[in-house]
Enzyme design. Sequence first.
Site, mmCIF file in Angstrom:
data_model
loop_
_atom_site.group_PDB
_atom_site.id
_atom_site.type_symbol
_atom_site.label_atom_id
_atom_site.label_comp_id
_atom_site.label_asym_id
_atom_site.label_seq_id
_atom_site.Cartn_x
_atom_site.Cartn_y
_atom_site.Cartn_z
ATOM 1 N N GLY A 99 81.073 31.432 31.166
ATOM 2 C CA GLY A 99 81.376 30.749 32.377
ATOM 3 C C GLY A 99 81.520 29.530 32.337
ATOM 4 O O GLY A 99 81.335 28.713 33.667
ATOM 5 N N GLU A 105 72.370 25.426 33.772
ATOM 6 C CA GLU A 105 71.774 26.833 33.633
ATOM 7 C C GLU A 105 70.752 26.010 33.117
ATOM 8 O O GLU A 105 69.219 26.246 33.485
ATOM 9 C CB GLU A 105 72.361 27.529 33.466
ATOM 10 C CG GLU A 105 73.940 28.050 34.561
ATOM 11 C CD GLU A 105 74.409 29.200 33.372
ATOM 12 O OE1 GLU A 105 75.153 30.294 33.862
ATOM 13 O OE2 GLU A 105 75.229 29.149 32.143
HETATM 14 C C1 A5P Z 1 77.897 31.284 32.923
HETATM 15 O O1 A5P Z 1 78.303 29.776 32.610
HETATM 16 C C2 A5P Z 1 76.699 31.820 31.761
HETATM 17 O O2 A5P Z 1 76.163 31.855 31.337
HETATM 18 C C3 A5P Z 1 76.831 33.065 32.385
HETATM 19 O O3 A5P Z 1 75.218 33.560 32.927
HETATM 20 C C4 A5P Z 1 77.003 34.293 31.143
HETATM 21 O O4 A5P Z 1 78.358 34.516 30.605
HETATM 22 C C5 A5P Z 1 77.151 35.653 31.523
HETATM 23 O O5 A5P Z 1 77.632 35.863 31.906
HETATM 24 P P1 A5P Z 1 78.033 37.586 32.592
HETATM 25 O O6 A5P Z 1 76.557 37.213 33.819
HETATM 26 O O7 A5P Z 1 79.782 36.953 33.955
HETATM 27 O O8 A5P Z 1 78.517 37.842 31.810
#
Ligand code: A5P
Length: 225
Positions: A99, A105
Amino acid sequence: MADINGKKLAAERAVDYIQQDMIIGLGTGSTAYWAIQKIGTKVKEGLRIKAIATSRESEKLATDLQIPLTSFAENNILDLTIDGADEVDKNFNLIKGGGGALLREKIVAAASTRFIVVVDESKIVEQLGKFPLPVEVVPFAFERTIQTIRSLGCIPRIRLAENKFYLTDNGNYIIDCEFEDIAHPDALHTRLNLIPGVVDNGLFVNMANIVVIGNLNGTVEVRTR
Ligand code: A5P
Protein backbone atom coordinates in the site's frame (compact mmCIF):
# COMPACT_ATOMS: atom_id res chain seq x y z
CA MET A 1 -23.61 -18.45 4.75
CA ALA A 2 -21.96 -15.04 4.49
CA ASP A 3 -18.44 -14.98 3.03
CA ILE A 4 -15.77 -15.31 5.69
CA ASN A 5 -13.33 -12.41 5.70
CA GLY A 6 -10.00 -13.64 7.12
CA LYS A 7 -8.58 -10.12 7.21
CA LYS A 8 -11.46 -8.87 9.35
CA LEU A 9 -11.31 -11.88 11.67
CA ALA A 10 -7.59 -11.43 12.31
CA ALA A 11 -7.76 -7.66 12.71
CA GLU A 12 -10.64 -7.76 15.18
CA ARG A 13 -8.92 -10.45 17.27
CA ALA A 14 -5.79 -8.31 17.52
CA VAL A 15 -7.82 -5.42 18.94
CA ASP A 16 -8.45 -7.60 22.04
CA TYR A 17 -4.81 -6.91 23.02
CA ILE A 18 -5.53 -3.21 23.48
CA GLN A 19 -5.86 -2.02 27.05
CA GLN A 20 -6.99 1.22 28.65
CA ASP A 21 -4.62 4.21 28.25
CA MET A 22 -2.36 2.58 25.68
CA ILE A 23 -0.65 4.43 22.84
CA ILE A 24 -1.55 2.49 19.68
CA GLY A 25 0.02 2.41 16.21
CA LEU A 26 -2.58 2.22 13.43
CA GLY A 27 -1.49 0.26 10.37
CA THR A 28 -2.39 0.84 6.73
CA GLY A 29 -4.26 -1.28 4.20
CA SER A 30 -7.39 -3.37 3.85
CA THR A 31 -6.63 -5.54 6.91
CA ALA A 32 -5.57 -2.74 9.25
CA TYR A 33 -8.78 -1.00 8.14
CA TRP A 34 -10.83 -3.54 10.14
CA ALA A 35 -8.69 -3.03 13.23
CA ILE A 36 -9.16 0.73 13.03
CA GLN A 37 -12.92 0.29 12.61
CA LYS A 38 -13.07 -1.95 15.71
CA ILE A 39 -10.92 0.48 17.71
CA GLY A 40 -13.33 3.25 16.68
CA THR A 41 -16.25 1.23 18.01
CA LYS A 42 -14.43 0.53 21.28
CA VAL A 43 -13.51 4.21 21.70
CA LYS A 44 -17.20 5.07 21.36
CA GLU A 45 -17.89 2.49 24.08
CA GLY A 46 -15.39 4.12 26.45
CA LEU A 47 -11.92 2.79 25.55
CA ARG A 48 -9.33 5.48 26.35
CA ILE A 49 -6.37 5.33 23.98
CA LYS A 50 -4.30 7.61 21.79
CA ALA A 51 -3.10 6.60 18.37
CA ILE A 52 -0.43 7.36 15.78
CA ALA A 53 -1.30 6.50 12.17
CA THR A 54 1.12 5.03 9.63
CA SER A 55 -0.37 6.91 6.67
CA ARG A 56 -2.54 9.88 5.80
CA GLU A 57 -5.24 7.41 4.76
CA SER A 58 -5.33 5.73 8.18
CA GLU A 59 -5.10 9.10 9.92
CA LYS A 60 -8.20 10.25 8.04
CA LEU A 61 -10.07 7.07 8.92
CA ALA A 62 -9.11 7.48 12.60
CA THR A 63 -10.21 11.11 12.57
CA ASP A 64 -13.55 10.16 10.99
CA LEU A 65 -14.04 7.55 13.73
CA GLN A 66 -13.07 10.07 16.44
CA ILE A 67 -10.07 8.07 17.61
CA PRO A 68 -7.83 10.51 19.54
CA LEU A 69 -4.51 11.02 17.78
CA THR A 70 -1.11 11.85 19.20
CA SER A 71 2.32 12.41 17.65
CA PHE A 72 5.98 11.54 18.16
CA ALA A 73 6.44 15.02 19.63
CA GLU A 74 4.30 13.87 22.55
CA ASN A 75 5.03 10.12 22.65
CA ASN A 76 8.22 8.37 21.69
CA ILE A 77 7.12 4.87 22.61
CA LEU A 78 3.96 3.11 21.53
CA ASP A 79 2.53 0.19 23.50
CA LEU A 80 1.16 -1.72 20.56
CA THR A 81 0.91 -1.48 16.79
CA ILE A 82 -1.50 -3.50 14.65
CA ASP A 83 -0.70 -3.67 10.96
CA GLY A 84 -1.13 -5.92 7.92
CA ALA A 85 1.52 -7.51 5.70
CA ASP A 86 1.90 -8.74 2.14
CA GLU A 87 3.88 -11.86 3.12
CA VAL A 88 4.79 -13.50 6.44
CA ASP A 89 7.31 -16.34 6.79
CA LYS A 90 7.68 -18.88 9.59
CA ASN A 91 10.35 -16.74 11.29
CA PHE A 92 7.93 -13.80 11.55
CA ASN A 93 9.77 -11.89 8.82
CA LEU A 94 7.55 -9.78 6.59
CA ILE A 95 7.21 -8.06 3.28
CA LYS A 96 5.19 -4.87 3.65
CA GLY A 97 4.52 -1.80 1.54
CA GLY A 98 2.01 -3.06 -1.01
CA GLY A 99 0.00 0.00 0.00
CA GLY A 100 3.04 2.26 -0.19
CA ALA A 101 3.22 3.11 3.51
CA LEU A 102 6.28 1.03 4.42
CA LEU A 103 8.46 3.84 5.78
CA ARG A 104 5.99 5.21 8.30
CA GLU A 105 4.91 1.65 9.10
CA LYS A 106 8.47 0.69 9.92
CA ILE A 107 9.11 3.79 12.03
CA VAL A 108 5.93 3.17 14.01
CA ALA A 109 6.57 -0.58 14.40
CA ALA A 110 10.15 0.08 15.55
CA ALA A 111 8.85 2.47 18.20
CA SER A 112 6.34 -0.07 19.51
CA THR A 113 6.78 -2.36 22.49
CA ARG A 114 4.60 -4.95 20.73
CA PHE A 115 3.99 -5.28 17.01
CA ILE A 116 1.02 -7.44 16.01
CA VAL A 117 0.72 -8.46 12.37
CA VAL A 118 -2.76 -9.28 11.08
CA VAL A 119 -3.22 -11.29 7.90
CA ASP A 120 -5.50 -13.75 6.20
CA GLU A 121 -4.05 -17.18 5.51
CA SER A 122 -3.10 -16.29 1.91
CA LYS A 123 -0.21 -14.14 3.23
CA ILE A 124 1.62 -17.01 4.95
CA VAL A 125 4.58 -18.23 2.83
CA GLU A 126 7.48 -20.67 3.12
CA GLN A 127 9.94 -18.11 1.83
CA LEU A 128 9.53 -14.38 1.19
CA GLY A 129 9.82 -12.96 -2.31
CA LYS A 130 6.91 -13.96 -4.50
CA PHE A 131 5.33 -10.61 -3.67
CA PRO A 132 7.48 -7.89 -5.29
CA LEU A 133 9.47 -6.15 -2.56
CA PRO A 134 8.61 -2.43 -2.33
CA VAL A 135 11.61 -0.12 -1.95
CA GLU A 136 11.12 3.58 -1.22
CA VAL A 137 13.61 5.84 -3.01
CA VAL A 138 14.07 9.60 -3.20
CA PRO A 139 13.18 11.09 -6.60
CA PHE A 140 16.66 12.60 -7.07
CA ALA A 141 18.74 10.28 -9.30
CA PHE A 142 16.12 7.53 -9.07
CA GLU A 143 17.22 6.21 -12.50
CA ARG A 144 20.65 5.45 -11.08
CA THR A 145 19.24 4.10 -7.82
CA ILE A 146 17.09 1.65 -9.81
CA GLN A 147 20.14 0.36 -11.70
CA THR A 148 21.97 -0.27 -8.44
CA ILE A 149 18.95 -2.08 -7.03
CA ARG A 150 18.81 -4.21 -10.19
CA SER A 151 22.42 -5.30 -9.61
CA LEU A 152 21.22 -7.11 -6.45
CA GLY A 153 19.48 -9.63 -8.73
CA CYS A 154 15.89 -8.45 -9.14
CA ILE A 155 13.61 -6.99 -11.77
CA PRO A 156 12.77 -3.51 -10.48
CA ARG A 157 9.68 -1.60 -11.63
CA ILE A 158 8.77 1.92 -10.65
CA ARG A 159 5.25 2.02 -9.24
CA LEU A 160 2.69 4.02 -11.20
CA ALA A 161 -0.65 5.52 -10.22
CA GLU A 162 -2.89 6.98 -12.90
CA ASN A 163 0.01 6.96 -15.39
CA LYS A 164 2.23 9.04 -13.12
CA PHE A 165 4.92 7.94 -10.69
CA TYR A 166 3.23 6.91 -7.45
CA LEU A 167 4.19 9.29 -4.63
CA THR A 168 4.41 8.13 -1.02
CA ASP A 169 3.17 10.23 1.90
CA ASN A 170 6.83 11.29 2.20
CA GLY A 171 7.09 12.54 -1.39
CA ASN A 172 9.18 9.59 -2.58
CA TYR A 173 8.86 6.90 -5.27
CA ILE A 174 8.32 3.17 -4.80
CA ILE A 175 10.30 0.60 -6.77
CA ASP A 176 8.63 -2.85 -6.74
CA CYS A 177 11.39 -5.45 -6.96
CA GLU A 178 10.79 -8.98 -8.21
CA PHE A 179 13.28 -11.22 -6.42
CA GLU A 180 11.17 -14.42 -6.61
CA ASP A 181 13.01 -15.94 -3.62
CA ILE A 182 14.52 -14.03 -0.73
CA ALA A 183 16.70 -16.59 1.04
CA HIS A 184 18.35 -14.12 3.43
CA PRO A 185 15.95 -11.29 4.30
CA ASP A 186 18.27 -9.75 6.88
CA ALA A 187 21.22 -9.49 4.48
CA LEU A 188 19.07 -8.15 1.65
CA HIS A 189 17.51 -5.59 3.96
CA THR A 190 20.96 -4.26 4.85
CA ARG A 191 22.28 -4.29 1.27
CA LEU A 192 19.25 -2.38 -0.03
CA ASN A 193 19.34 0.24 2.68
CA LEU A 194 23.05 0.88 2.06
CA ILE A 195 22.31 2.05 -1.51
CA PRO A 196 22.41 5.86 -1.68
CA GLY A 197 18.95 7.06 -2.66
CA VAL A 198 17.13 4.20 -0.94
CA VAL A 199 15.11 5.48 2.01
CA ASP A 200 13.93 2.09 3.26
CA ASN A 201 12.57 -1.20 2.01
CA GLY A 202 9.57 -3.38 2.81
CA LEU A 203 11.47 -6.16 4.60
CA PHE A 204 10.53 -6.19 8.28
CA VAL A 205 13.03 -8.52 9.91
CA ASN A 206 12.85 -9.44 13.61
CA MET A 207 10.13 -6.92 14.27
CA ALA A 208 6.82 -8.77 14.62
CA ASN A 209 6.03 -10.26 18.05
CA ILE A 210 2.65 -11.75 17.26
CA VAL A 211 1.06 -12.88 14.00
CA VAL A 212 -2.73 -13.26 13.94
CA ILE A 213 -4.02 -15.29 11.00
CA GLY A 214 -7.65 -15.31 9.91
CA ASN A 215 -8.53 -18.55 8.12
CA LEU A 216 -11.16 -19.06 5.47
CA ASN A 217 -12.84 -21.72 7.63
CA GLY A 218 -13.57 -19.03 10.21
CA THR A 219 -10.86 -19.94 12.73
CA VAL A 220 -8.15 -17.59 13.97
CA GLU A 221 -4.60 -18.71 14.71
CA VAL A 222 -2.33 -16.68 16.98
CA ARG A 223 1.42 -17.25 16.65
CA THR A 224 3.65 -15.70 19.30
CA ARG A 225 7.40 -15.36 19.14
C1 A5P B 1 0.76 -0.84 3.39
O1 A5P B 1 1.82 -0.12 2.88
C2 A5P B 1 1.15 -2.26 3.53
O2 A5P B 1 2.32 -2.53 4.21
C3 A5P B 1 0.03 -3.13 4.03
O3 A5P B 1 0.09 -3.30 5.40
C4 A5P B 1 0.14 -4.44 3.35
O4 A5P B 1 0.30 -4.15 1.98
C5 A5P B 1 -1.07 -5.32 3.57
O5 A5P B 1 -2.15 -4.76 2.91
P1 A5P B 1 -3.58 -5.41 2.96
O6 A5P B 1 -3.95 -5.55 4.38
O7 A5P B 1 -4.42 -4.43 2.20
O8 A5P B 1 -3.50 -6.73 2.25
